[in-house]
Design a protein around this motif. Structure first.
Motif, PDB file in Angstrom:
ATOM      1  N   ASP A 163       0.185  -0.998  -0.008  1.00 25.51           N
ATOM      2  CA  ASP A 163       0.038  -0.069  -0.322  1.00 25.51           C
ATOM      3  C   ASP A 163       0.700   1.668   0.324  1.00 25.51           C
ATOM      4  OD1 ASP A 163      -1.858  -1.842   0.635  1.00 25.51           O
ATOM      5  OD2 ASP A 163      -2.538  -1.190   2.346  1.00 25.51           O
TER       6      ASP A 163
ATOM      7  N   PHE B 172      -2.287   6.822   0.655  1.00 23.98           N
ATOM      8  CA  PHE B 172      -1.323   7.024   2.161  1.00 23.98           C
ATOM      9  C   PHE B 172      -0.320   8.113   2.704  1.00 23.98           C
ATOM     10  CE2 PHE B 172      -3.558   2.817   2.144  1.00 23.98           C
ATOM     11  CZ  PHE B 172      -4.608   3.009   2.428  1.00 23.98           C
TER      12      PHE B 172
ATOM     13  N   PHE C 251      -6.737   9.384   1.805  1.00 16.10           N
ATOM     14  CA  PHE C 251      -6.874   8.970   2.799  1.00 16.10           C
ATOM     15  C   PHE C 251      -6.640   8.806   4.148  1.00 16.10           C
ATOM     16  CE2 PHE C 251      -8.577   5.052   5.197  1.00 16.10           C
ATOM     17  CZ  PHE C 251      -9.601   4.977   4.983  1.00 16.10           C
TER      18      PHE C 251
ATOM     19  N   LEU D  32      -8.053  11.178   7.349  1.00 18.73           N
ATOM     20  CA  LEU D  32      -8.446  10.299   9.258  1.00 18.73           C
ATOM     21  C   LEU D  32      -7.713  10.638  10.857  1.00 18.73           C
ATOM     22  CD1 LEU D  32      -7.811   6.760   7.870  1.00 18.73           C
ATOM     23  CD2 LEU D  32      -9.726   7.824   8.666  1.00 18.73           C
TER      24      LEU D  32
ATOM     25  N   GLU E 119      -4.942  -0.817  -1.017  1.00 19.40           N
ATOM     26  CA  GLU E 119      -5.817  -1.003  -0.634  1.00 19.40           C
ATOM     27  C   GLU E 119      -7.204   0.357  -0.968  1.00 19.40           C
ATOM     28  OE1 GLU E 119      -6.091  -0.229   3.461  1.00 19.40           O
ATOM     29  OE2 GLU E 119      -7.646   0.265   3.811  1.00 19.40           O
TER      30      GLU E 119
ATOM     31  N   LYS F 172      -7.421  -4.923   5.172  1.00 18.94           N
ATOM     32  CA  LYS F 172      -6.006  -4.726   5.206  1.00 18.94           C
ATOM     33  C   LYS F 172      -5.377  -5.022   5.249  1.00 18.94           C
ATOM     34  CE  LYS F 172      -7.815  -0.420   7.534  1.00 18.94           C
ATOM     35  NZ  LYS F 172      -8.145   0.825   6.360  1.00 18.94           N
TER      36      LYS F 172
ATOM     37  N   VAL G 107       3.048   0.106   4.196  1.00 17.08           N
ATOM     38  CA  VAL G 107       2.678   1.042   5.090  1.00 17.08           C
ATOM     39  C   VAL G 107       1.357   0.824   5.340  1.00 17.08           C
ATOM     40  CG1 VAL G 107       3.643   3.077   4.814  1.00 17.08           C
ATOM     41  CG2 VAL G 107       2.123   2.706   3.799  1.00 17.08           C
ATOM     42  N   THR G 108       0.409   1.362   6.324  1.00 23.74           N
ATOM     43  CA  THR G 108       1.247   1.287   7.751  1.00 23.74           C
ATOM     44  C   THR G 108       1.804   0.261   8.580  1.00 23.74           C
ATOM     45  OG1 THR G 108      -1.102   1.688   9.300  1.00 23.74           O
ATOM     46  CG2 THR G 108       0.070   3.500   8.189  1.00 23.74           C
TER      47      THR G 108
ATOM     48  N   VAL H 284      -0.867  -1.403  10.722  1.00 25.86           N
ATOM     49  CA  VAL H 284      -2.118  -1.964  10.170  1.00 25.86           C
ATOM     50  C   VAL H 284      -1.899  -2.825   9.420  1.00 25.86           C
ATOM     51  CG1 VAL H 284      -4.045  -0.475   9.295  1.00 25.86           C
ATOM     52  CG2 VAL H 284      -2.933   0.906  11.198  1.00 25.86           C
ATOM     53  N   CYS H 285      -1.716  -1.881   8.005  1.00 24.63           N
ATOM     54  CA  CYS H 285      -1.628  -3.053   6.658  1.00 24.63           C
ATOM     55  C   CYS H 285      -0.908  -4.284   6.242  1.00 24.63           C
ATOM     56  CB  CYS H 285      -2.221  -2.238   5.628  1.00 24.63           C
ATOM     57  SG  CYS H 285      -3.342  -1.919   5.469  1.00 24.63           S
TER      58      CYS H 285
ATOM     59  N   TYR I  70       2.138   6.258  10.789  1.00 24.45           N
ATOM     60  CA  TYR I  70       1.529   7.937  11.021  1.00 24.45           C
ATOM     61  C   TYR I  70       1.838   8.204  12.675  1.00 24.45           C
ATOM     62  CZ  TYR I  70      -0.735   7.512   7.137  1.00 24.45           C
ATOM     63  OH  TYR I  70      -1.381   6.961   6.073  1.00 24.45           O
TER      64      TYR I  70
END
Ligand code: TIU
Length: 241
Positions: free
Chosen positions: A32, A37, A43, A47, A80, A140, A165-166, A169-170, A195
């Motif tokens: 991703d 991102f 996206f 967030l 993603e 994810k 990334v991240t 998460v993914c 992040y």
């Protein structure tokens, strides 16, 4: 005349310990690395995140990608994102949090996290070659509702070098999915970013703890030392062994 044969296996410096990799059974999976991102207006920023935190992963990732291409290691990129009609986007995902723009809404890089839009595309530094595999994923994890498992099986892949990334998460979700499917995953620390720097650190610790409960953690220098020793002289985690 005898050729200088490329090493077919290497002992890669990693934590919790070195891992022997058969390069023919190893894929580089880049998760991703999309404008949505990494760049403002996508996206990640909707967030509430500081997207500049992710830029540090691009150069190490590009170095590993270049080495993998030279060594003819299988390269898989993931993205993603969702279909334009949002039929693959669970309402609970679209509604999550209170983003300024939601999945599917128009933004400066096109509709947020929608396949085919500019923001959904991979950053120029890591842009896939036509010959490389690109997996579009709605979740994810890169295995959920995708053809990734079939692709890896087709190429006889047993080991994954994971970047992207991240981290928490993914990357983490994909590593957990892969680990349960029997793949040995090596996450390259400097080729991943979050992040939240503290989540990056903990995300990596979670993978390598308990004797490598989900996999191994290494870095770009160690991979370059292992697969392209003639152009690499240093490794942050111990060098070539
Ligand atoms: N929000 C966040 O940290 N990540 C994602 O939503 N997707 C990926 O990690 N690719």
């Amino acid at each position: 005349m005898a050729n200088l044969a490329r090493a077919t296996t290497s002992l890669l410096a990693a934590e919790p310990g070195p891992i022997e990799l058969d390069w023919a059974a190893t894929a580089l999976v880049i998760i991703d690395m999309q404008r949505d991102f990494l760049e403002p207006g996508g996206f990640g920023e909707t967030l509430g995140n500081d997207v500049s935190q992710l830029a540090r992963a691009i150069e190490p990732c590009a170095n590993v990608l270049g080495a993998a291409r030279n060594a003819e290691i299988l390269v898989v990129h993931t993205r993603e994102g969702h279909l334009p009609d949002l039929s693959d986007a669970p309402p609970a995902k679209i509604a999550r949090g209170a983003p300024s723009r939601r999945i599917g809404d128009p933004g400066p890089m096109g509709r947020i996290l929608i396949r085919g839009e500019a923001g959904h595309d991979i950053v120029s530094e890591l842009y896939p070659l036509d010959s490389e595999i690109v997996i579009d994923k709605p979740g994810k994890g890169a295995f959920y509702a995708t053809e990734l498992g079939d692709v890896l099986q087709k190429y006889g892949i047993e080991n994954l070098l994971v970047c992207g990334v991240t981290t928490e998460v993914c990357v983490n979700t994909t590593v957990r999915e892969a680990n349960d499917r029997g793949y040995r995953c090596v996450v390259l620390a400097d080729c991943c970013a979050s992040y939240f720097p503290e989540f990056h650190e903990m995300g990596l610790k979670m993978i390598k703890a308990q004797g490598g409960i989900f996999g191994w953690v290494s870095d770009s220098a160690a991979v370059l030392a292992a697969i392209a020793p003639e152009i690499s002289s240093v490794s942050a985690v111990g060098g070539r062994r």
